[in-house]
Write a protein that holds these residues in place. Sequence first.
Motif, mmCIF file in Angstrom:
data_model
loop_
_atom_site.group_PDB
_atom_site.id
_atom_site.type_symbol
_atom_site.label_atom_id
_atom_site.label_comp_id
_atom_site.label_asym_id
_atom_site.label_seq_id
_atom_site.Cartn_x
_atom_site.Cartn_y
_atom_site.Cartn_z
ATOM 1 N N TYR A 137 -12.582 4.037 -9.422
ATOM 2 C CA TYR A 137 -11.501 3.643 -8.504
ATOM 3 C C TYR A 137 -11.501 4.595 -7.322
ATOM 4 C CZ TYR A 137 -9.161 7.439 -11.023
ATOM 5 O OH TYR A 137 -8.851 8.635 -11.600
ATOM 6 N N ASP A 174 -6.996 2.151 -4.430
ATOM 7 C CA ASP A 174 -6.592 1.584 -5.715
ATOM 8 C C ASP A 174 -5.370 2.317 -6.260
ATOM 9 O OD1 ASP A 174 -8.677 -0.315 -5.894
ATOM 10 O OD2 ASP A 174 -10.047 1.178 -6.703
ATOM 11 N N GLN A 184 -11.564 0.272 -14.976
ATOM 12 C CA GLN A 184 -12.219 -0.620 -14.020
ATOM 13 C C GLN A 184 -13.724 -0.369 -13.987
ATOM 14 O OE1 GLN A 184 -8.783 -1.239 -10.582
ATOM 15 N NE2 GLN A 184 -10.579 -0.023 -10.119
ATOM 16 N N GLN A 201 -11.644 -1.458 -6.342
ATOM 17 C CA GLN A 201 -11.274 -2.829 -6.030
ATOM 18 C C GLN A 201 -10.710 -2.977 -4.621
ATOM 19 O OE1 GLN A 201 -11.850 -5.371 -8.459
ATOM 20 N NE2 GLN A 201 -12.969 -3.589 -9.261
#
Length: 477
Positions: free
Chosen positions: A388, A392, A449, A453
């Motif tokens: 991340y 994020d 994750q 993202q």
Amino acid sequence: MALHHSGDDVRAADRDLELNPLFSREPVTMPRDALPDTATDPAVAYQLVHDELMLDGNARLNLATFVSTWAEPQALRLMAECADKNMIDKDEYPQTAELEMRCVRMLARLWNAGDPHRAPGCSTTGSSEAAMLAGLALKRRWQRRRRAAGQDTGRPNLVMGINVQVCWEKFANYFEVEPRYVPMEGDRHHLTPDTAAARCDENTIGVVAVLGSTFDGSYEPVAEIAAALDALQERTGLDVPVHVDGASGAMIAPFVDPGLEWDFRVPRVASINTSGHKYGLVMPGVGWALWRDADALPDDLVFHVNYLGGDMPTFALNFSRPGAQVVAQYYNFLRLGFDGYRRVQQTCRDVATRLARRIGEPGPFELLTDGSQTPVFAFRLREGVGAYNVFDVSAGLRERGWLVPAYTFPAHRTDLDVLRIVVRNGFGHDLADLLLDDLGRVVRRLERQGGPQRSAEDSGGFAHGAETKNPQHPGRQ
């Protein structure tokens, strides 16, 4: 659930506003972007506006803004009582004008002006307007000196760090002054004495030193910058004044860093601005601009306006504005006094340094600053965190209501993505603990994750002062 509109759907922006009959005597629709044909019941109008505003963030949980989000009920009451008073009408509201001048004298004394009763100053709508007024005074003083010497006045420049607030970019643009930005290099994130002096020449109207950088909360070394300019004058004869942008720090340093020389004790400091609605503890918007003495503020910038039967000296970029914030500033000065401000600002610093220390403990985050100057600190992800990024983290905290900005540093350090937290009056240790709990939960979730993202493009204009110096790409670096 389909998130697109079918051909028969009407886009929300094209519909009238609709009021649930539960809140009214009968169903109501209102035009969204046009004046209604008739008047509306005040309860209905209130409900329509109130419901839309529920989508705004919670101001108390906004750790991006420097602006005050809490005030005592008595201050709010005074503001309501003065909302109808026009600050510009000094003959109709002479006592409001008197309170403004008392605030100026209090600040002049706080900032160690030689003669607090004779130091010129004024209230403004905020530190941005105050900065522009100070910039105008610098430019006009430079022009007068150049004209008196028979020299050209067509190429003024202003030296400052790339970390200055966007209002200085606006000043340079609007008033045709070349901005000479000192870029960041390595671990140097703000203006330094040698970098400031190196960019000055005969066309330099002044140097802006920031007491509380919006990027990381750090103080720029005002006295050392002034000393470098003293040395420059000895070598070259160039006499370059300093303006201190103390939007935040000018209402912190006098109380918790009394030994730090940054104000009118430094002979080269010509002017100072601050935000009353930041660490001055007033709801927005009010700012203050002060000059060392009458020589630092050219008289031809001051207007004597005949308005509604009175003669009023004014120096402002606007005209009509409410007197409420000025009255609230005077209330705070009376209410808190020196020791009250000291305790408030020290508490903010204590919360900031403790919170920074906890965030910087062994884990995913690394501190750039620790909140020990202005109660503001920036931090980044450590090397090796790949699941991340800071954007994020910011988005994850927003799911819980926390508004923590993530942004990229400017040219020469665009590799640096950070988060920043501003601790203000009303954000105490208990809220800080709740933030730490939520930050831990967000990190644990993000660690699962496969990769980042979000990006800087997703963060919009959520930089709060750390804006780009490229006006074609506002709001982020």
